[in-house]
Design a protein around this motif. Structure first.
Motif, PDB file in Angstrom:
ATOM      1  N   THR A 198     -50.520   8.808   3.522  1.00 23.97           N
ATOM      2  CA  THR A 198     -49.560   7.630   3.972  1.00 23.97           C
ATOM      3  C   THR A 198     -48.061   7.602   3.495  1.00 23.97           C
ATOM      4  N   ALA A 199     -47.335   6.693   4.102  1.00 22.33           N
ATOM      5  CA  ALA A 199     -46.152   6.435   3.746  1.00 22.33           C
ATOM      6  C   ALA A 199     -45.960   5.891   2.433  1.00 22.33           C
ATOM      7  N   GLU A 200     -46.950   5.135   2.100  1.00 18.35           N
ATOM      8  CA  GLU A 200     -47.063   4.498   0.547  1.00 18.35           C
ATOM      9  C   GLU A 200     -47.117   5.672  -0.548  1.00 18.35           C
ATOM     10  N   THR A 201     -48.069   6.713  -0.128  1.00 22.86           N
ATOM     11  CA  THR A 201     -48.249   7.745  -1.044  1.00 22.86           C
ATOM     12  C   THR A 201     -47.058   8.351  -1.009  1.00 22.86           C
ATOM     13  N   VAL A 202     -46.273   9.026  -0.077  1.00 19.61           N
ATOM     14  CA  VAL A 202     -44.858   9.676  -0.108  1.00 19.61           C
ATOM     15  C   VAL A 202     -43.952   8.701  -1.068  1.00 19.61           C
ATOM     16  N   GLY A 203     -43.979   7.559  -0.866  1.00 23.91           N
ATOM     17  CA  GLY A 203     -43.001   6.771  -1.694  1.00 23.91           C
ATOM     18  C   GLY A 203     -43.379   6.882  -3.070  1.00 23.91           C
ATOM     19  N   ALA A 204     -44.544   6.741  -3.505  1.00 23.19           N
ATOM     20  CA  ALA A 204     -44.979   7.061  -4.999  1.00 23.19           C
ATOM     21  C   ALA A 204     -44.788   8.323  -5.687  1.00 23.19           C
ATOM     22  N   ASP A 205     -45.162   9.115  -4.612  1.00 25.12           N
ATOM     23  CA  ASP A 205     -45.220  10.868  -5.250  1.00 25.12           C
ATOM     24  C   ASP A 205     -45.014  11.688  -4.139  1.00 25.12           C
ATOM     25  N   PRO A 206     -43.437  11.885  -3.636  1.00 20.35           N
ATOM     26  CA  PRO A 206     -43.427  12.816  -2.706  1.00 20.35           C
ATOM     27  C   PRO A 206     -43.854  14.117  -2.637  1.00 20.35           C
ATOM     28  N   ASP A 207     -43.802  14.679  -3.916  1.00 21.69           N
ATOM     29  CA  ASP A 207     -44.157  16.076  -4.188  1.00 21.69           C
ATOM     30  C   ASP A 207     -45.732  16.322  -4.113  1.00 21.69           C
ATOM     31  N   GLY A 208     -46.332  15.270  -4.550  1.00 15.13           N
ATOM     32  CA  GLY A 208     -47.931  15.445  -4.593  1.00 15.13           C
ATOM     33  C   GLY A 208     -48.160  15.234  -3.314  1.00 15.13           C
ATOM     34  N   ALA A 209     -47.538  14.123  -2.411  1.00 15.58           N
ATOM     35  CA  ALA A 209     -47.783  13.839  -1.107  1.00 15.58           C
ATOM     36  C   ALA A 209     -47.737  15.378  -0.222  1.00 15.58           C
TER      37      ALA A 209
END
Length: 303
Positions: free
Chosen positions: A201-212
């Motif tokens: 999700t976009a929320e996941t990208v915002g929290a941790d882009p590299d992990g996403a």
């Protein structure tokens, strides 16, 4: 392959030290394409858009914006070895006819031994652009998109059906990066889950882009090839030049980082930017973001 003559690229700066993409990209015929690492291919079509049209103007506007972008990346140096094949010309009475014509063109482009960069055009073209790779081995797609685009085909395909079509044609893996809550139906979320797809999700990208991105790449498993798609509606609604902008999306800086990181992976076999609709834009901000997204892909790509 029915192509228009490619545009003549030219930088916009009067400073001779300001090398720009307009100074780097060269117009090229298919028979000379093997001399380049990457090839731009315009796809001016928006006949399959579910919502607001305008993406037919994407290729011209993105090229114009890209011509004035500087060619230097601080980590990888200057971009070089980029050709432009021109636009695919398609006259069709239906979306399915258009998809078939663009698919034929994409098949020829994939045969040219340089990574294709398709400049759309609407999201229905993702099926046309990626499906020829299914003949070459297993395939996964990393789709940067607010939506899953796994709708059922009801009559004619649409900009919401390309990944359903690809799964039915044999797609092995799909990861959707930047998907938004409350932007898809449960039935289509369940369908993607049944196919073994992954939503980041976009929320996941915002929290941790590299992990996403790591999660998206893990979803590719051991496929032979990875195709990368960017629907510009993955960006926040502050970038309104797409058929379906919504709040809560990625910022350009996040998208650029993710695209650049994935571009350097050896399995990457193609890239596209779709759904850029200049008439719906504000101050050219979405067009500029799309152009720079291509720049970041080219900056990260290694032949």
């Amino acid at each position: 392959m029915n192509l228009t003559a490619p545009p003549e690229w030219e930088g916009t700066s009067s400073d001779p030290n300001d090398e720009q993409f307009g100074d780097v990209v060269e117009s090229v015929a298919p028979e000379s394409a093997a001399d380049y690492d990457a090839l731009l291919v315009g796809e001016p079509y928006d006949g399959a858009v579910i919502g607001r049209k305008g993406a037919v103007g994407g290729p011209t506007a993105i090229r114009e914006a890209l011509a004035g972008v500087k060619s230097h990346h601080f980590e990888t140096g200057p971009v070089a070895s980029v050709g432009d094949l021109g636009d695919v010309q398609v006259r069709a009475d239906s979306v399915s006819e258009a998809q078939a014509a663009f698919q034929d063109a994409a098949h020829s482009v994939h045969d040219l031994r340089a990574v294709p960069v398709f400049v759309g055009g609407d999201n229905s073209l993702s099926y046309a652009n990626a499906s020829p790779l299914l003949e070459r081995g297993s395939l996964g797609v990393v789709s940067f998109d607010a939506h899953l685009d796994c709708r059922e085909v009801r009559g004619e395909p649409s900009s919401g059906t390309p990944y359903r079509q690809l799964f039915e044609a044999g797609l092995d893996a799909l990861a959707v990066v930047g998907a938004r809550h409350f932007e898809t139906s449960t039935r289509y979320a369940d369908y993607l889950d049944e196919q073994g797809g992954r939503v980041v999700t976009a929320e996941t990208v915002g929290a941790d882009p590299d992990g996403a991105l790591d999660a998206a790449l893990a979803a590719m498993g051991d496929v032979d090839q990875v195709y990368v798609s960017v629907d510009v509606d993955v960006l926040d609604a502050a970038y309104p030049g797409s058929s379906a902008p919504t709040p809560g999306g990625l910022q350009p800086r996040e998208l650029f980082r993710l695209v650049r990181r994935i571009a350097g992976r050896p399995r990457v076999a193609g890239f596209e930017v779709v759904e850029t609709a200049p008439p719906l834009d504000t101050d050219g901000r979405t067009v500029d973001a799309a152009a720079r997204c291509i720049a970041h892909f080219l900056g990260g790509y290694h032949d």
